[in-house]
Design a protein around this motif. Sequence first.
Motif, PDB file in Angstrom:
ATOM      1  N   LYS A 295       0.843  -1.212   0.000  1.00  0.00           N
ATOM      2  CA  LYS A 295       0.000   0.000   0.000  1.00  0.00           C
ATOM      3  C   LYS A 295       0.871   1.251   0.000  1.00  0.00           C
ATOM      4  O   LYS A 295       0.634   2.191  -0.754  1.00  0.00           O
ATOM      5  CB  LYS A 295      -0.937   0.008   1.210  1.00  0.00           C
TER       6      LYS A 295
ATOM      7  N   ALA B 215      -3.708  -4.653  -1.888  1.00  0.00           N
ATOM      8  CA  ALA B 215      -3.313  -3.248  -2.111  1.00  0.00           C
ATOM      9  C   ALA B 215      -3.809  -2.756  -3.474  1.00  0.00           C
ATOM     10  O   ALA B 215      -4.216  -1.602  -3.602  1.00  0.00           O
ATOM     11  CB  ALA B 215      -1.798  -3.107  -2.003  1.00  0.00           C
TER      12      ALA B 215
ATOM     13  N   SER C  79      -7.392  -1.786  -3.052  1.00  0.00           N
ATOM     14  CA  SER C  79      -7.681  -0.553  -2.310  1.00  0.00           C
ATOM     15  C   SER C  79      -7.057   0.689  -2.944  1.00  0.00           C
ATOM     16  O   SER C  79      -7.469   1.800  -2.651  1.00  0.00           O
ATOM     17  CB  SER C  79      -7.270  -0.690  -0.842  1.00  0.00           C
ATOM     18  N   LYS C  80      -6.068   0.506  -3.804  1.00  0.00           N
ATOM     19  CA  LYS C  80      -5.378   1.693  -4.342  1.00  0.00           C
ATOM     20  C   LYS C  80      -5.641   1.941  -5.821  1.00  0.00           C
ATOM     21  O   LYS C  80      -5.064   2.849  -6.411  1.00  0.00           O
ATOM     22  CB  LYS C  80      -3.862   1.562  -4.136  1.00  0.00           C
TER      23      LYS C  80
END
Length: 411
Positions: free
Chosen positions: A174, A205, A208-209
Amino acid sequence: MKSKFIDAVKQSVKSLFYPQKIDETKISKHAIEIIKVLKKNNYEAYIVGGAIRDILMNKNPKDFDIATDATPEQIKLLFRRSRIIGRRFKLVHVMDGRGIIEVSTFRAKPHNKEVMRNGVTKDNEYGTLKEDAERRDFTCNSIYYNPLTKVLIDLYGGVKDIRAKKLAMIGDPKKRFDEDSVRILRAIRFSAKLNLTIDKNILEAIESKKSQLQSIPYSRLFDEIMKLFLTGHALQSFDLFKRFNLSKYYFPSFESKNPKAQSFLLKGLSDTDDRVRANKSVNPGFLLAVFLWSDVKKLWEERNKTSINTTVALHDAIDLVLAKQSKVFPIQKRVGVTMSEIWRLQPRFSKLHPKRIYRLLGHPRFRAAYDFMLLRDHHEEIEFGLGKWWTNFIVADEHTKSILVKNIKLK
Ligand code: ATP
Ligand code: MG
């Protein structure tokens, strides 16, 4: 003396843990010469990154990167044919007749974060090999090899991960994605190219990113997308794009539910992969023309219902699709021109009039447009037999060409 001793210890550690040898025949002679010169001048120097990773995977590296403790200015002084390049970080291109080798100075993670206009953190602080290894993206990309001493330095277990066919991040994915979102695309690219399984924490990650993908500066984005789709693993990249739901960021057309549109894309991508494998040239304009064709075709058909002229209808459809696409993934003007030409030439393949045939054959974009027409032919978008006719025509000698033209039954 001391460094010789350390090298010897490293060497024995290496042979203990890495009985797998580096295939020296795959290493560029030019890279070895550069390392010799640096060593002679008392600098440390290693081949690092993709080249070592690819050799360990028994592939032929496409380029070689060298990392050293010499500064760009010191490197430049040692090689007559070299120049310092780069703004985000300075490195040196050393040229010889065979090509360019990138030589960069060991780098540390930037301490005082200086964010540049394009949103990328400035990255020009020099460091040690240990620091340099830490700021690389994936464990498999952080393996250093000295071809003179045969020492291999692998501080993050890259060799083990390569053997396990695993893509693992150095540090917290992340955080690493926050530092540079291009790494999200790189994770996908290496997984597609090298058939590596992406680590679970990287997968989380990415989820979410992934909205950060929209903030990647265009120049870096274009290069990365081209590497994803024009270097021989386009089909795998496409699968991963779909799996992570990334298409909507760049190519909404990938999401089409129309089976014909999907099949067109897949054939275009597998043909591109075949061309790369056969060492034939591949063109970004052609690829993007394939990506967006289903949109153009749909609009063209719609417009055909109301327009009196099919060519005008096609041109309108092209303009609209390019304008819409440029909002999600801006297309360089040069590439947009190629795409338009490929599309605009399509109706001309159906017009088998002697003069027009030769005019089309002489068009500078003929070859790409012809390949594109074959893709359409494969999907039964054009009159039966037309693709075959053109193929026969192209390979024929002048005399046969004229017979083929004479025998056309004009509608
Ligand atoms: P290939 O050349 O096959 O695309 P590569 O790994 O050599 O793969 P490059 O873009 O040539 O990729 O970069 C060389 C090396 O620099 C990488 O192996 C990696 O160690 C480091 N690197 C490149 N880009 C990044 C990045 N965005 N973040 C961290 N490290 C990077
Ligand atoms: Mg490389």
